[in-house]
Enzyme design. Structure first.
Site, PDB file in Angstrom:
ATOM      1  N   ARG A  93     -18.499  -2.885   1.773  1.00  0.00           N
ATOM      2  CA  ARG A  93     -17.489  -2.163   2.548  1.00  0.00           C
ATOM      3  C   ARG A  93     -18.135  -1.376   3.692  1.00  0.00           C
ATOM      4  O   ARG A  93     -17.615  -1.346   4.806  1.00  0.00           O
ATOM      5  CB  ARG A  93     -16.709  -1.210   1.635  1.00  0.00           C
ATOM      6  CG  ARG A  93     -15.675  -0.393   2.384  1.00  0.00           C
ATOM      7  CD  ARG A  93     -14.870   0.458   1.421  1.00  0.00           C
ATOM      8  NE  ARG A  93     -13.900   1.292   2.103  1.00  0.00           N
ATOM      9  CZ  ARG A  93     -13.038   2.074   1.467  1.00  0.00           C
ATOM     10  NH1 ARG A  93     -13.028   2.106   0.139  1.00  0.00           N
ATOM     11  NH2 ARG A  93     -12.186   2.818   2.139  1.00  0.00           N
ATOM     12  N   CYS A 169       0.624  -2.970  -3.302  1.00  0.00           N
ATOM     13  CA  CYS A 169      -0.035  -1.916  -2.542  1.00  0.00           C
ATOM     14  C   CYS A 169       0.644  -0.600  -2.876  1.00  0.00           C
ATOM     15  O   CYS A 169       1.846  -0.566  -3.146  1.00  0.00           O
ATOM     16  CB  CYS A 169       0.097  -2.223  -1.052  1.00  0.00           C
ATOM     17  SG  CYS A 169      -0.533  -0.917   0.008  1.00  0.00           S
ATOM     18  N   HIS A 199       0.206  -3.482   4.634  1.00  0.00           N
ATOM     19  CA  HIS A 199      -0.395  -2.578   5.619  1.00  0.00           C
ATOM     20  C   HIS A 199       0.190  -2.798   7.021  1.00  0.00           C
ATOM     21  O   HIS A 199      -0.410  -2.386   8.015  1.00  0.00           O
ATOM     22  CB  HIS A 199      -1.929  -2.687   5.633  1.00  0.00           C
ATOM     23  CG  HIS A 199      -2.535  -2.170   4.355  1.00  0.00           C
ATOM     24  ND1 HIS A 199      -3.879  -2.012   4.184  1.00  0.00           N
ATOM     25  CD2 HIS A 199      -1.968  -1.752   3.196  1.00  0.00           C
ATOM     26  CE1 HIS A 199      -4.128  -1.535   2.963  1.00  0.00           C
ATOM     27  NE2 HIS A 199      -2.966  -1.372   2.341  1.00  0.00           N
ATOM     28  N   TYR A 253      -1.094   2.559   8.338  1.00  0.00           N
ATOM     29  CA  TYR A 253      -1.952   1.584   9.024  1.00  0.00           C
ATOM     30  C   TYR A 253      -1.472   1.267  10.435  1.00  0.00           C
ATOM     31  O   TYR A 253      -2.243   0.749  11.251  1.00  0.00           O
ATOM     32  CB  TYR A 253      -2.116   0.316   8.174  1.00  0.00           C
ATOM     33  CG  TYR A 253      -2.963   0.610   6.955  1.00  0.00           C
ATOM     34  CD1 TYR A 253      -4.346   0.495   7.000  1.00  0.00           C
ATOM     35  CD2 TYR A 253      -2.390   1.095   5.774  1.00  0.00           C
ATOM     36  CE1 TYR A 253      -5.135   0.813   5.913  1.00  0.00           C
ATOM     37  CE2 TYR A 253      -3.166   1.431   4.676  1.00  0.00           C
ATOM     38  CZ  TYR A 253      -4.545   1.283   4.748  1.00  0.00           C
ATOM     39  OH  TYR A 253      -5.314   1.618   3.666  1.00  0.00           O
TER      40      TYR A 253
HETATM   41  P1  NAD Z   1     -14.890  -0.769  -6.781  1.00  0.00           P
HETATM   42  O1  NAD Z   1     -15.954  -0.835  -5.772  1.00  0.00           O
HETATM   43  O2  NAD Z   1     -14.934   0.346  -7.757  1.00  0.00           O
HETATM   44  O3  NAD Z   1     -14.865  -2.149  -7.555  1.00  0.00           O
HETATM   45  C1  NAD Z   1     -14.145  -2.333  -8.738  1.00  0.00           C
HETATM   46  C2  NAD Z   1     -14.933  -3.196  -9.690  1.00  0.00           C
HETATM   47  O4  NAD Z   1     -14.901  -4.565  -9.287  1.00  0.00           O
HETATM   48  C3  NAD Z   1     -16.406  -2.827  -9.806  1.00  0.00           C
HETATM   49  O5  NAD Z   1     -16.648  -2.292 -11.086  1.00  0.00           O
HETATM   50  C4  NAD Z   1     -17.122  -4.133  -9.555  1.00  0.00           C
HETATM   51  O6  NAD Z   1     -18.254  -4.313 -10.359  1.00  0.00           O
HETATM   52  C5  NAD Z   1     -16.034  -5.139  -9.854  1.00  0.00           C
HETATM   53  N1  NAD Z   1     -16.255  -6.493  -9.342  1.00  0.00           N
HETATM   54  C6  NAD Z   1     -16.848  -6.880  -8.201  1.00  0.00           C
HETATM   55  N2  NAD Z   1     -16.828  -8.228  -8.115  1.00  0.00           N
HETATM   56  C7  NAD Z   1     -16.205  -8.680  -9.222  1.00  0.00           C
HETATM   57  C8  NAD Z   1     -15.862  -9.974  -9.713  1.00  0.00           C
HETATM   58  N3  NAD Z   1     -16.183 -11.076  -9.054  1.00  0.00           N
HETATM   59  N4  NAD Z   1     -15.202 -10.063 -10.898  1.00  0.00           N
HETATM   60  C9  NAD Z   1     -14.883  -8.950 -11.594  1.00  0.00           C
HETATM   61  N5  NAD Z   1     -15.176  -7.714 -11.176  1.00  0.00           N
HETATM   62  C10 NAD Z   1     -15.828  -7.583 -10.012  1.00  0.00           C
HETATM   63  O7  NAD Z   1     -13.509  -0.839  -6.031  1.00  0.00           O
HETATM   64  P2  NAD Z   1     -12.242   0.137  -6.017  1.00  0.00           P
HETATM   65  O8  NAD Z   1     -12.455   1.161  -4.999  1.00  0.00           O
HETATM   66  O9  NAD Z   1     -11.872   0.503  -7.369  1.00  0.00           O
HETATM   67  O10 NAD Z   1     -11.195  -0.880  -5.429  1.00  0.00           O
HETATM   68  C11 NAD Z   1     -10.963  -2.095  -6.100  1.00  0.00           C
HETATM   69  C12 NAD Z   1     -10.146  -3.021  -5.252  1.00  0.00           C
HETATM   70  O11 NAD Z   1      -8.824  -2.527  -5.106  1.00  0.00           O
HETATM   71  C13 NAD Z   1     -10.671  -3.207  -3.833  1.00  0.00           C
HETATM   72  O12 NAD Z   1     -10.507  -4.543  -3.439  1.00  0.00           O
HETATM   73  C14 NAD Z   1      -9.786  -2.296  -3.018  1.00  0.00           C
HETATM   74  O13 NAD Z   1      -9.693  -2.686  -1.681  1.00  0.00           O
HETATM   75  C15 NAD Z   1      -8.484  -2.455  -3.747  1.00  0.00           C
HETATM   76  N6  NAD Z   1      -7.502  -1.390  -3.536  1.00  0.00           N
HETATM   77  C16 NAD Z   1      -6.269  -1.808  -3.210  1.00  0.00           C
HETATM   78  C17 NAD Z   1      -5.283  -0.911  -2.945  1.00  0.00           C
HETATM   79  C18 NAD Z   1      -3.932  -1.443  -2.556  1.00  0.00           C
HETATM   80  O14 NAD Z   1      -3.132  -0.732  -2.012  1.00  0.00           O
HETATM   81  N7  NAD Z   1      -3.635  -2.713  -2.808  1.00  0.00           N
HETATM   82  C19 NAD Z   1      -5.546   0.461  -3.086  1.00  0.00           C
HETATM   83  C20 NAD Z   1      -6.834   0.878  -3.461  1.00  0.00           C
HETATM   84  C21 NAD Z   1      -7.809  -0.078  -3.687  1.00  0.00           C
HETATM   85  C1  G6P Z   2      -4.890   2.873   0.528  1.00  0.00           C
HETATM   86  C2  G6P Z   2      -4.454   1.478   0.484  1.00  0.00           C
HETATM   87  C3  G6P Z   2      -5.480   0.591   0.000  1.00  0.00           C
HETATM   88  C4  G6P Z   2      -6.786   1.051   0.571  1.00  0.00           C
HETATM   89  C5  G6P Z   2      -7.128   2.309  -0.149  1.00  0.00           C
HETATM   90  C6  G6P Z   2      -8.405   2.925   0.316  1.00  0.00           C
HETATM   91  O1  G6P Z   2      -3.990   3.691   0.726  1.00  0.00           O
HETATM   92  O2  G6P Z   2      -3.178   1.151   0.098  1.00  0.00           O
HETATM   93  O3  G6P Z   2      -5.144  -0.713   0.189  1.00  0.00           O
HETATM   94  O4  G6P Z   2      -7.752   0.109   0.531  1.00  0.00           O
HETATM   95  O5  G6P Z   2      -6.062   3.203  -0.160  1.00  0.00           O
HETATM   96  O6  G6P Z   2      -8.723   4.013  -0.476  1.00  0.00           O
HETATM   97  P1  G6P Z   2     -10.191   4.560  -0.544  1.00  0.00           P
HETATM   98  O7  G6P Z   2     -10.099   5.842  -1.280  1.00  0.00           O
HETATM   99  O8  G6P Z   2     -10.986   3.511  -1.243  1.00  0.00           O
HETATM  100  O9  G6P Z   2     -10.649   4.725   0.873  1.00  0.00           O
HETATM  101 MN    MN Z   3      -2.877  -1.052   0.195  1.00  0.00          MN
END
Ligand code: NAD
Ligand code: G6P
Ligand code: MN
Ligand code: MN
Length: 433
Positions: A93, A169, A199, A253
């Site tokens: 990232r 999301c 977004h 966004y």
């Molecule tokens: P993070 O960096 O803590 O990763 C979560 C876990 O994924 C880690 O423990 C890592 O080891 C694991 N991982 C990596 N590759 C993997 C694989 N191939 N198979 C299984 N596990 C794997 O990330 P986070 O900050 O918790 O965010 C997780 C995901 O959720 C990200 O893609 C982030 O963008 C997304 N997210 C989405 C939203 C949304 O609105 N949709 C909001 C927040 C976060």
């Molecule tokens: C948001 C979104 C996610 C985004 C995340 C980032 O509001 O909906 O899709 O990736 O929060 O949060 P962070 O704390 O990882 O910057």
């Molecule tokens: Mn999102």
């Protein structure tokens, strides 16, 4: 009993998910929760998994929590699979943010070149996961939270025959909560007609107890404090004349598109100061995991609210519960368009308010977007489609095309320079290229 599998279980958001399952246990009696991670995430999985177990114990519920690195073993006969993984972890990232910024282009997790590269890394993995699902739990619902959620959902819809997928999301629910707070009413009284893309979603109308309060809410969006409802994006008020003329609720966004220069300048300053979001999140995450290690902690600590994904559990668990219970309530999710938005291809993913049934989400939006927003939404959809195609094929020219048609990338030449540098920087996670 219900079996849930969460891929990326070591995420710091997992306690949020647990809180959701505990709160809604009466309607959604989960028997097994399998948290799946990979070798690199083993330590996080262990820490967060043990907190999950303490939370269940404290709530005195018969939910078994399993921690595993064996995805296929976990997936066997699952009812719901949620995905919250990050390929390449926060180091990837940081590159997504810094490399574009070093070329004077916005660097962001889900927008511009960063969003493209997160998609290129993630889509091959999600397609592998879907292959396993088809074999081991073909009727399971896949609830994808992994970003870029729009492009990832698009890839699953167009490149697999697994139709039980919903992209999710926290932004729409965050907007609902934020507006409820501004109006000082309970969020259950609010309904927003959401339409657009992940977004890139607009609120076409907003109701309190069924009566439109759109004009009032649009006025509120001129206040900087009210233009962002997520922690990862700092609010900046809209010009009152602009937002009135747009006549739709924006999502945080949109700041990157309608305030591109201000947002870029701010990001460049963060870049110089070593405080891009990945760097901030690294520190937050370290603090969170220190807290999670405390054997006396058995709740989701409030510090997690510093992360952008607040209300994620509410969004995820209310969705799963409504599918399971055929609830037929209205929720904003990412699903196949099928004509809900006329100017978007039928087979594409859109983020729209839907009735949630046991056969999945049914969009309630019908017709088209206002002409003022239609073009940008189509442009972003084209970017997502071409980006998904690049991820699946590994074709360089297609990746350059996706990069250059993104409205945040100013030229093919700069796009190519960023592309080349990012392909090199991320090569370990881009087996197709
Ligand atoms: P993070 O960096 O803590 O990763 C979560 C876990 O994924 C880690 O423990 C890592 O080891 C694991 N991982 C990596 N590759 C993997 C694989 N191939 N198979 C299984 N596990 C794997 O990330 P986070 O900050 O918790 O965010 C997780 C995901 O959720 C990200 O893609 C982030 O963008 C997304 N997210 C989405 C939203 C949304 O609105 N949709 C909001 C927040 C976060
Ligand atoms: C948001 C979104 C996610 C985004 C995340 C980032 O509001 O909906 O899709 O990736 O929060 O949060 P962070 O704390 O990882 O910057
Ligand atoms: Mn999102
Ligand atoms: Mn461009």
């Amino acid at each position: 009993g219900i079996k849930i599998v969460t891929i990326g279980g070591g995420s710091s958001y997992t306690p949020e998910l647990l809180e959701g399952f505990i709160k809604r246990y009466d309607k959604l009696p989960v028997r097994e929760l399998w948290l799946v991670d990979i070798e690199e995430g083993k330590e996080k999985l262990e820490i967060v998994g043990n907190l999950a177990k303490r939370m269940i114990e404290k709530a005195d519920l018969p939910i078994e929590v399993h921690l595993t690195l064996d995805r296929r073993a976990a997936l066997k006969d699952a009812d719901f699979v949620t995905t919250q993984f990050r390929v390449g972890l926060l180091d990837a990232r940081a590159k997504d943010e810094k490399i574009p910024l070093s070329h004077g282009v916005l660097g962001q997790e889900t927008n511009g070149p960063g969003g493209l590269f997160k998609g290129l890394r993630t889509i091959p993995v999600i397609l592998d996961i879907v292959k396993d699902i088809k074999e081991l739990c073909p009727n399971a619902w896949l609830v994808n939270f992994t970003n870029p959620a729009g492009m990832v959902t698009e890839a699953v819809l167009r490149y697999t025959d697994h139709k039980n997928i919903v992209g999710l999301c926290n932004v729409p629910i965050g907007i609902e909560m934020g507006i409820a707070k501004l109006l000082d009413i309970d969020h259950s009284r609010i309904r927003i007609d959401f339409a657009g893309l992940n977004h890139m979603v607009y609120g076409l109308d907003v109701y309190v107890d069924g009566v439109s309060v759109k004009d009032k809410v649009i006025d509120l969006l001129s206040n900087p404090e009210n233009s962002s409802f997520v922690k990862n994006i700092e609010g900046q008020g809209w010009e009152p004349e602009f937002i009135r003329a747009l006549n739709a609720l924006t999502c945080p966004y949109h700041l990157y598109y309608y305030k591109s220069d201000e947002m870029l300048q701010k990001e460049l300053k963060n870049f110089e100061e070593g405080t891009t979001r990945a760097e901030v999140v690294k520190k937050l995450e370290e603090e969170l995991f220190e807290l999670y290690k405390d054997p006396n902690l058995a709740i989701k600590p409030p510090q997690l609210e510093q992360r952008g994904g607040a209300y994620y559990s509410d969004a995820a668990v209310r969705l799963i519960s409504s599918i399971y219970n055929d609830e037929r309530d209205i929720q904003p999710v990412n699903t196949i368009n099928n004509g809900a938005i006329a100017s978007i291809p039928y087979d594409s993913a859109v983020e729209v308010s839907c009735v949630i049934t046991k056969e999945g989400p049914k969009p309630i939006i019908n017709g088209d977007l206002p002409v003022a927003v239609r073009g940008l939404v189509q442009q972003i959809k084209s970017f997502e489609r071409v980006g998904a195609d690049a991820a699946v094929t590994g074709n360089y020219d297609t990746a350059l095309l996706a990069m250059t048609i993104n409205p945040l990338v100013p030229s093919d030449k700069i796009g190519k320079a960023i592309l080349d540098e990012m392909l090199e920087a991320h090569k370990d996670h881009l087996p197709k290229f």
